[in-house]
Design an enzyme around this catalytic site. Structure first.
Site, mmCIF file in Angstrom:
data_model
loop_
_atom_site.group_PDB
_atom_site.id
_atom_site.type_symbol
_atom_site.label_atom_id
_atom_site.label_comp_id
_atom_site.label_asym_id
_atom_site.label_seq_id
_atom_site.Cartn_x
_atom_site.Cartn_y
_atom_site.Cartn_z
ATOM 1 N N PRO A 126 -0.468 -0.874 8.120
ATOM 2 C CA PRO A 126 -0.800 0.600 7.333
ATOM 3 C C PRO A 126 -1.216 0.510 6.086
ATOM 4 C CG PRO A 126 1.273 0.408 8.794
ATOM 5 C CD PRO A 126 0.905 -0.897 8.591
ATOM 6 N N CYS A 127 -2.281 1.263 5.816
ATOM 7 C CA CYS A 127 -2.903 1.105 4.594
ATOM 8 C C CYS A 127 -2.416 2.098 3.509
ATOM 9 C CB CYS A 127 -4.238 1.571 4.890
ATOM 10 S SG CYS A 127 -4.481 3.509 5.292
ATOM 11 N N GLN A 128 -1.314 2.924 3.686
ATOM 12 C CA GLN A 128 -0.620 3.663 2.792
ATOM 13 C C GLN A 128 -0.285 2.894 1.357
ATOM 14 O OE1 GLN A 128 -0.009 3.998 5.794
ATOM 15 N NE2 GLN A 128 -0.323 5.891 6.357
#
Length: 421
Positions: A126-128
């Site tokens: 997940p890139c958050q």
């Protein structure tokens, strides 16, 4: 997703989301061993897509189309799908505690399908945690950026590389990964990948250069086992001559808060772009053409923004009439209302923020004056019309916004396939 030809190239998809990256590899002729995804709605989407490919293989797609038309339930659909198909979708959060069970499931699939080796591992944590928005969220949650647990998910990826030793891997993420923690995050990732036996190259890629009608910059890391002659493919830019409207104009007009229930479209009316990229085929059922119920104030603003776009202008938030403003902060996110650039050859980046509101994704048609529907967002991301997303409207928007455009993924997969064959 179905009984595999053990002579074909195969892949494992990690942090799979709704399956955009996986879809590109499937379209390029790869066979999936497993998908690992922690989100329940996205996992159900992957299961439904698995059902599509299985029924397509046995020429029984009429069951799938009946499900899309709401003529049978999901439970009824899956009475026609073997358990071995859904087994390959693993709904689990990856952590040191869960990995043994995940490995056991994948190992059993490999044994049952007599797979000799894993060719490719794909996916991206997940890139958050690496995005500017994600960093802001960490501060709002009183979590120091260095302590955000999402920073360590790349270690799960390297654990899979170490166990299955694929010939190559594809790791996708936001550009912020390169600068997160003053570059420390990427430095650690490179060290981990080298430690488990891989050489890598990393480049920033823009989806528009892969034929997608969207400006979407991401880093793509491609790695290969040390000692092999594999390499990072040279992707020659292949921009389309189509316009964003070519993705939208054949869809029926939908009023805010409504859903179009016309499941069939006139294939002759769809654009060459849709046909050429197999986003639309003659047999497809149109689903998810659902518009959120924008309020009257927003509709007035949307009309102003659409009119300004038609004149080649933009309206920043502080220039709106005072009676239409609801935010005290007029200096941040000044372009919080933005139209999807229908007359252009690429629109701005589709984001998971669509799950919260559609102000940044206003339909360019003045007659409709609403934010885009789930299906329109899916088309901007180049998902085929036969791709069915599970979950609430917000969950569908989130899955779509987080995905890698399948057309882009297919180009990457095709280049890797040429090296491995």
């Amino acid at each position: 997703m179905f009984k595999k030809d053990n002579t074909s190239l195969n892949f494992i998809d990690l942090f799979a989301g709704a399956g955009g990256l996986s879809e590109g590899f499937l379209q390029a002729g790869f066979n999936p061993i497993a998908h690992v995804e922690m989100n329940k709605a996205a996992s159900r989407t992957l299961e439904t897509r698995s059902a599509y490919y299985y029924l397509k293989k046995i020429k029984q797609l009429h069951w799938y189309y009946q499900y899309e038309r709401n003529e049978i339930t999901r439970e009824e659909l899956f009475t026609h799908i073997p358990d071995a198909v859904t087994k390959t979708v693993i709904n689990a959060e990856m952590s040191p505690k869960t990995l043994p069970d995940i490995f056991n499931v994948i190992d059993s699939v490999i044994r049952e399908d007599k797979i000799k080796e894993v060719d490719v591992i794909i996916g991206g944590p997940p890139c958050q945690a690496y995005s500017l928005v994600g960093r802001a969220q960490s501060s709002h949650m009183n979590i120091p950026m260095d302590e955000d647990p999402r920073n360590e998910l790349y270690k799960m990826y390297t654990r899979f590389l170490n166990r299955y030793q694929p010939k190559m891997f594809v790791f996708e993420n936001v550009i912020g990964l390169l600068t997160a923690r003053d570059g420390g995050a990427f430095k650690n990732l490179k060290a981990q990948l080298k430690r488990v036996g891989y050489e890598i190259d990393v480049k920033m890629q823009n989806a528009v250069d892969f034929g997608v009608l969207q400006k979407r910059k991401r880093i793509i890391i491609i790695g290969w086992r040390k000692g092999t002659e594999h390499f990072y493919p040279d992707f020659i830019p292949m921009r389309s001559n189509a316009h964003v409207r070519d993705l939208l104009d054949d869809l029926a007009i939908v009023e805010r808060g409504h859903e179009n229930d016309e499941y069939c479209l006139d294939y002759d009316q769809c654009s060459e772009y849709l046909r050429h990229n197999n986003i639309r085929t003659p047999d497809d059922v149109v689903t998810h053409h659902i518009a959120r119920p924008n309020n009257d104030r927003d509709v007035v603003i949307y009309g102003m923004v659409i009119d300004a776009y038609a004149r080649g202008e933009k309206i920043s938030y502080e220039k709106l009439p005072e009676e239409l403003k609801t935010h005290k902060n007029q200096t941040s996110f000044r372009d919080r209302f933005k139209v999807v650039e229908g007359n252009d050859m690429a629109c701005h980046t589709v984001l998971a923020h669509l799950a919260k509101d559609g102000h940044y994704f206003i339909h360019p048609d003045r007659r409709q004056c609403r934010s885009i529907t789930v299906r329109e967002a899916a088309r901007l991301q180049t998902f085929p019309d036969n791709y069915f997303f599970e979950g609430t409207r917000g969950e569908k928007f989130k899955q779509i916004g987080n995905a890698v455009p399948p057309i882009m993924a297919k180009v990457i997969a095709t280049a890797i396939r040429k090296q491995l064959l």
